[in-house]
Design a protein around this motif. Sequence first.
Motif, PDB file in Angstrom:
ATOM      1  N   VAL A 413     -15.888  -2.192 -12.626  1.00 59.05           N
ATOM      2  CA  VAL A 413     -14.701  -1.321 -12.619  1.00 59.05           C
ATOM      3  C   VAL A 413     -13.461  -2.210 -12.522  1.00 59.05           C
ATOM      4  O   VAL A 413     -12.969  -2.522 -11.438  1.00 59.05           O
ATOM      5  CB  VAL A 413     -14.775  -0.302 -11.457  1.00 59.05           C
ATOM      6  N   ASP A 414     -12.994  -2.610 -13.676  1.00 62.06           N
ATOM      7  CA  ASP A 414     -11.880  -3.552 -13.785  1.00 62.06           C
ATOM      8  C   ASP A 414     -10.552  -2.811 -13.577  1.00 62.06           C
ATOM      9  O   ASP A 414     -10.490  -1.595 -13.745  1.00 62.06           O
ATOM     10  CB  ASP A 414     -11.925  -4.179 -15.188  1.00 62.06           C
ATOM     11  N   ARG A 415      -9.486  -3.558 -13.247  1.00 65.56           N
ATOM     12  CA  ARG A 415      -8.132  -2.987 -13.045  1.00 65.56           C
ATOM     13  C   ARG A 415      -8.173  -1.811 -12.065  1.00 65.56           C
ATOM     14  O   ARG A 415      -7.497  -0.801 -12.252  1.00 65.56           O
ATOM     15  CB  ARG A 415      -7.494  -2.510 -14.359  1.00 65.56           C
ATOM     16  N   ALA A 416      -8.999  -1.953 -11.004  1.00 66.14           N
ATOM     17  CA  ALA A 416      -9.036  -0.909  -9.983  1.00 66.14           C
ATOM     18  C   ALA A 416      -7.765  -1.006  -9.148  1.00 66.14           C
ATOM     19  O   ALA A 416      -7.271  -2.092  -8.881  1.00 66.14           O
ATOM     20  CB  ALA A 416     -10.269  -1.103  -9.109  1.00 66.14           C
ATOM     21  N   GLY A 417      -7.236   0.131  -8.753  1.00 63.94           N
ATOM     22  CA  GLY A 417      -6.010   0.152  -7.949  1.00 63.94           C
ATOM     23  C   GLY A 417      -4.773   0.312  -8.819  1.00 63.94           C
ATOM     24  O   GLY A 417      -4.858   0.715  -9.987  1.00 63.94           O
ATOM     25  N   THR A 547      -6.962   3.160   7.967  1.00 63.31           N
ATOM     26  CA  THR A 547      -7.702   2.740   6.778  1.00 63.31           C
ATOM     27  C   THR A 547      -6.666   2.403   5.708  1.00 63.31           C
ATOM     28  O   THR A 547      -5.653   3.094   5.587  1.00 63.31           O
ATOM     29  CB  THR A 547      -8.627   3.848   6.256  1.00 63.31           C
ATOM     30  N   VAL A 548      -6.915   1.335   4.953  1.00 66.90           N
ATOM     31  CA  VAL A 548      -5.961   0.946   3.901  1.00 66.90           C
ATOM     32  C   VAL A 548      -6.724   0.695   2.606  1.00 66.90           C
ATOM     33  O   VAL A 548      -7.640  -0.136   2.561  1.00 66.90           O
ATOM     34  CB  VAL A 548      -5.158  -0.325   4.283  1.00 66.90           C
ATOM     35  N   GLU A 549      -6.359   1.440   1.568  1.00 68.55           N
ATOM     36  CA  GLU A 549      -7.048   1.310   0.276  1.00 68.55           C
ATOM     37  C   GLU A 549      -6.022   1.422  -0.856  1.00 68.55           C
ATOM     38  O   GLU A 549      -4.964   2.031  -0.687  1.00 68.55           O
ATOM     39  CB  GLU A 549      -8.097   2.413   0.113  1.00 68.55           C
ATOM     40  N   ASP A 550      -6.349   0.885  -2.029  1.00 70.50           N
ATOM     41  CA  ASP A 550      -5.459   1.042  -3.183  1.00 70.50           C
ATOM     42  C   ASP A 550      -6.028   2.114  -4.108  1.00 70.50           C
ATOM     43  O   ASP A 550      -6.155   1.938  -5.317  1.00 70.50           O
ATOM     44  CB  ASP A 550      -5.216  -0.289  -3.911  1.00 70.50           C
ATOM     45  N   GLY A 576      -2.809   4.799   1.673  1.00 70.57           N
ATOM     46  CA  GLY A 576      -3.311   4.626   0.312  1.00 70.57           C
ATOM     47  C   GLY A 576      -2.329   5.250  -0.656  1.00 70.57           C
ATOM     48  O   GLY A 576      -1.159   5.482  -0.325  1.00 70.57           O
ATOM     49  N   VAL A 577      -2.797   5.541  -1.833  1.00 73.17           N
ATOM     50  CA  VAL A 577      -1.924   6.055  -2.887  1.00 73.17           C
ATOM     51  C   VAL A 577      -1.852   7.576  -2.753  1.00 73.17           C
ATOM     52  O   VAL A 577      -2.883   8.236  -2.676  1.00 73.17           O
ATOM     53  CB  VAL A 577      -2.487   5.656  -4.274  1.00 73.17           C
ATOM     54  N   GLY A 595       3.446   2.948   0.284  1.00 73.79           N
ATOM     55  CA  GLY A 595       3.276   2.637   1.707  1.00 73.79           C
ATOM     56  C   GLY A 595       2.088   1.744   1.984  1.00 73.79           C
ATOM     57  O   GLY A 595       1.522   1.776   3.085  1.00 73.79           O
ATOM     58  N   ILE A 596       1.699   0.912   1.023  1.00 71.51           N
ATOM     59  CA  ILE A 596       0.584  -0.011   1.269  1.00 71.51           C
ATOM     60  C   ILE A 596       0.977  -1.481   1.064  1.00 71.51           C
ATOM     61  O   ILE A 596       0.117  -2.339   0.943  1.00 71.51           O
ATOM     62  CB  ILE A 596      -0.666   0.351   0.421  1.00 71.51           C
ATOM     63  N   SER A 597       2.270  -1.750   1.038  1.00 66.07           N
ATOM     64  CA  SER A 597       2.703  -3.159   1.036  1.00 66.07           C
ATOM     65  C   SER A 597       2.566  -3.664   2.473  1.00 66.07           C
ATOM     66  O   SER A 597       2.461  -2.855   3.412  1.00 66.07           O
ATOM     67  CB  SER A 597       4.160  -3.256   0.593  1.00 66.07           C
ATOM     68  N   GLY A 598       2.604  -4.969   2.662  1.00 68.09           N
ATOM     69  CA  GLY A 598       2.500  -5.530   4.009  1.00 68.09           C
ATOM     70  C   GLY A 598       3.542  -4.938   4.950  1.00 68.09           C
ATOM     71  O   GLY A 598       3.224  -4.494   6.058  1.00 68.09           O
ATOM     72  N   THR A 599       4.793  -4.881   4.481  1.00 66.08           N
ATOM     73  CA  THR A 599       5.850  -4.378   5.373  1.00 66.08           C
ATOM     74  C   THR A 599       5.661  -2.893   5.665  1.00 66.08           C
ATOM     75  O   THR A 599       5.887  -2.447   6.786  1.00 66.08           O
ATOM     76  CB  THR A 599       7.250  -4.589   4.754  1.00 66.08           C
ATOM     77  N   ALA A 600       5.216  -2.143   4.644  1.00 66.46           N
ATOM     78  CA  ALA A 600       5.037  -0.702   4.858  1.00 66.46           C
ATOM     79  C   ALA A 600       3.890  -0.432   5.841  1.00 66.46           C
ATOM     80  O   ALA A 600       3.991   0.442   6.709  1.00 66.46           O
ATOM     81  CB  ALA A 600       4.765  -0.013   3.518  1.00 66.46           C
TER      82      ALA A 600
END
Length: 624
Positions: A413-417, A547-550, A576-577, A595-600
């Motif tokens: 599963v390529d280009r996931a996220g 939990t953190v997911e893309d 997540g998204v 809201g899933i960047s390091g700062t967020a």
Amino acid sequence: MKFHYIDKIKSPDELKRICRDNESAKEAIADELRKYIIDVVTKNGGHLASNLGVIEITLALHLTFCSPRDSIVFDVGHQCYAHKILTGRFSEFETLRKKDGISGFPKRTESEHDAFNTGHSGTSVSAALGIARAKALCGDKSKTVALIGDGSMTSGMVFEALDDVGQSGLPIIIVLNDNSMAISKTVGALGSHLSRMRTSRKYINFKARTNDVLRKVPKVGEPIAKFLEKCKNLVKYIFVPNVIFENMGLTYIGTVDGHDINALTRALQIAGNSERPVIIHAVTRKGKGYPPAENDAEKYHGVSAASGAKKSAVSNSKVVGEKLVQLAKENEKIVAITAAMPSGTGLIPFSETYPERFFDVGIAEQHAVTVAAGMATHGILPFVAVYSTFFQRAYDQILHDVCLQNLPVVLGVDRAGLVGDDGETHHGVYDIAYLLTMPNMCIMSPSCMYELREMLELAFRIKRPVAVRYSRGSLPEREDAKPVVFGRWETLRTPGQITIIATGRMVDICIPVADNLGIGLVNARFINPVDYEAISHICRSAKIVFTVEDGITVSGFGARITQLLSDKDVHVYNLGVPSKPVPHASVAQQDELCGISGTAVLRKIKEKAALHGVYVYDSESGKI
Ligand SMILES: Cc1ncc(C[n+]2csc(CCOP(=O)(O)OP(=O)(O)O)c2C)c(N)n1
């Protein structure tokens, strides 16, 4: 850049007026469009070769029809740049694919001239038929056109659509842009058929000329010519390979030189006057007018920003391709399948090393999965490499043909996220949610290159349906990664009152956050099965779990963890998204937006820690 025409064209009416007053303007406009597209795409990145190939077709469409009253549907939509420039978006075109700029694909919210949103192959004929049906129901006589490439013609959905178009008899116009290329060379029997049609059509033209010559021969010439005229259909079916479209109820016009605006306009006028469905077979050259793209259309199909060519960094896809070659050397049962994307999915080395074990099935993701399932019933170990967004097409095939039979098919599963500038139609953010619904499916989510390689190896060992999901670009090399064990997560920072459970690309983003705040961090290498032991270990000390997911939070990995922790005294937050389209921008900007960047993530943890009265020490600011 300085232009004479295109900066003044605010609408297709303006284009028509200019070309009416000045016969030679068309070619000059085509030239200017080419220059502008090359300039912007070289700076911003985007689809270059496909757009250069359809400039004359786009001009002819707008000169013949009246958009937006007449609807023009672009298949895939990656070739809509000239259309955008000619329909009032000349200045905005500079912002192509940039955050808050115009999209690289048709968007109905962007312009009334964009008749239908696209991004995935093979939707245009169905969409155009739907539009034509709606118009027929409302007594609307305006025209509907689908522009589709020969690569996209190989999509199963197009065959379904043509079947329906033929029975409907509705006067839609399909312009087949035949450049004999998808991203790579168009594969399959249809591709060969089109190529035979290209050569046979020349024969028909020759036949017509022969008739003219014969007529001029005294006495015998006229009767022979008449006889040949009567035999026209017979001759056609004898000498032209079976004209598939005519047999399906469409009138076929072709072949037409796809770079001759006048010839195209004539063909479109004839099609526009028809009461029946018509297909115009236009032959074009991908990358037309830009020698580097003409000579290497595959490389210039999509180009990255600034450099004007694809990035050469070692990508996850490349690592997958190399590992697969190694695994295939050790196990002759391993085969690889692609749906028209051997280069994007990193399978070129495999195709060269093991050509007899490599299958490019065309833009046919559903078929790719079921063909793999069939092979798996006979001891073969297929690897199906497809972008996450395009696997969406194969939901039922993965469920019905692979998972219910518990077959050993490995999905790459390529280009996931989040994928960045291609935008909402291309994000791979749904795969966790849909794969989690499937029985027997093991979902692996590597956070670094070491895990990616190890997981591929493991995937072929466990002999069941497996999805290995990896992001666009390159995962980091993590020196301290522990060996991958089936179903086990990896503790990166000891769980405490606050622990993050992150997966895939998100792990690398969360490491500095955990270090900064001195909180726990666990790498969820397996999304299914989950590691119950690790979860219970986390719960022993946790007051708050993040939990953190893309992927989308609705029905995603985090939602699963929330469900599992529902009877525990712990607050769970899923980052997540969000379940709404994420527009084109850079991946970093999209991470921030979601809201899933390091700062967020850091912000969110501090906010929730304060809410629940858990103290965290921010080592960066030195504050509690
Ligand atoms: C369902 C799906 N699978 C794969 C892709 C990736 N993709 C984008 S363009 C393209 C090739 C399309 O070829 P063609 O329709 O001939 O258009 P051309 O680029 O040659 O103009 C592919 C495979 C996609 N957009 N949709």
